[in-house]
Design an enzyme around this catalytic site. Structure first.
Site, PDB file in Angstrom:
ATOM      1  N   ASP A 107      22.367   6.951  -5.199  1.00 53.92           N
ATOM      2  CA  ASP A 107      22.789   6.977  -3.967  1.00 53.92           C
ATOM      3  C   ASP A 107      22.559   7.709  -3.682  1.00 53.92           C
ATOM      4  O   ASP A 107      23.014   9.405  -4.078  1.00 53.92           O
ATOM      5  CB  ASP A 107      23.978   6.149  -3.288  1.00 53.92           C
ATOM      6  CG  ASP A 107      23.993   4.327  -4.506  1.00 53.92           C
ATOM      7  OD1 ASP A 107      23.043   4.012  -4.352  1.00 53.92           O
ATOM      8  OD2 ASP A 107      24.625   3.848  -4.477  1.00 53.92           O
TER       9      ASP A 107
HETATM   10  N1  URA Z   1      25.864   2.407  -9.570  1.00 50.99           N
HETATM   11  C1  URA Z   1      25.731   2.669  -8.144  1.00 50.99           C
HETATM   12  O1  URA Z   1      26.570   2.125  -7.258  1.00 50.99           O
HETATM   13  N2  URA Z   1      25.390   3.860  -7.442  1.00 50.99           N
HETATM   14  C2  URA Z   1      24.558   4.935  -8.289  1.00 50.99           C
HETATM   15  O2  URA Z   1      24.002   5.815  -7.357  1.00 50.99           O
HETATM   16  C3  URA Z   1      24.740   4.510  -9.435  1.00 50.99           C
HETATM   17  C4  URA Z   1      24.969   3.753 -10.263  1.00 50.99           C
END
Ligand code: URA
Length: 258
Positions: free
Chosen positions: A119
């Site tokens: 993310d």
């Molecule tokens: N899980 C998440 O919530 N975000 C990420 O970026 C990777 C795994």
């Protein structure tokens, strides 16, 4: 690689797109050409599923080479980068909102792509490569390549919350596979998962009442690095590529989606 081996003969030079197997193996780090010849003579090397004979030539672009059952990336044009992704950078090739992308942090050529996704607000280790086959195996849950995260949460999770994370939690796209979970500090959770669902760690912690304040990926399969600063990248070593290949080798049983 043994330099005297390298100059001893020209029979390993590329010809018509193919190279002698022992030269290919030596180039990618299996030792001197002599040592690689022994691996072949011992029957440990297969090409396209068949035990290779000494003198065998391979086309690194097309032939599938395995050493002791582990596929090895043999193409000289393959690159593998490990990036410490900072927060605020998106894991897409081009962002419609003009936000910085991970591709702007690594060399533009040869063109690589991220393996899986972090993310925008997630930090930590991201693999980028032009090795599509390895990328698929690393990101597909059937290969079980672990990804480890450190999640900071606001308040200390109860034992039952940790137990729920370990057993699997109900999300809107189904129950998660059991995770390895530990408390590193009162509000710091270490979580190891091998699925790659969208925002999975954040949603898992939300589901047990502990929204994530900060999320960092600290490991992808065998790959760790505590020295890379946010925004820095480095190439994987030959040993790391081998370990990654091994971690992402074909699953023992049939993959669920085949
Ligand atoms: N899980 C998440 O919530 N975000 C990420 O970026 C990777 C795994």
């Amino acid at each position: 690689m043994d330099p005297s081996d390298e100059s001893a003969t020209s029979d390993g030079e590329r010809s018509g797109g193919s190279e002698r197997l022992q030269k290919v193996l030596a180039r990618i780090g299996f030792g001197s050409r002599r040592a690689c010849e022994e691996l072949i003579a011992d029957g440990l090397v297969t090409v396209n599923g068949e035990i290779a004979e000494l003198g065998r030539r391979v086309d690194p672009d097309h032939d599938r080479v395995e050493v002791d059952g582990v596929p090895v990336g043999v193409r000289p044009d393959l690159v593998h980068y490990l990036l410490n992704k900072p927060a605020g950078v998106v894991t897409t090739a081009a962002d419609t909102h003009g936000r910085p992308t991970v591709l702007e942090l690594v060399p533009a050529s040869p063109r690589v792509f991220p393996v899986g996704r972090l993310d925008m607000d997630t930090e930590g280790l991201l693999l980028l490569t032009n090795d599509g086959e390895l990328a698929n195996r690393v990101s597909h849950p059937s290969h079980g390549v672990e990804k480890e995260y450190l999640a900071e949460v606001e308040t200390e999770p109860s034992r039952s919350a940790l137990r729920a994370l370990r057993q699997g939690v109900e999300l809107d796209d189904g129950v998660t596979a059991p995770a390895k979970v530990g408390l590193v500090a009162p509000t710091l959770v270490r979580l190891v998962i091998h699925e790659g669902r969208n925002r999975q760690v954040r949603r898992m912690l939300d589901a047990v009442g502990h929204p994530v304040v900060r999320l960092i990926r600290t490991r992808v399969g065998p790959l760790r690095d505590q020295r890379l600063k946010p925004g820095e990248w480095r190439s994987l070593t030959v040993a790391e590529i081998r370990e990654l290949e091994e971690a992402a080798a074909e699953p023992a049983g049939p993959a669920p989606d085949r």
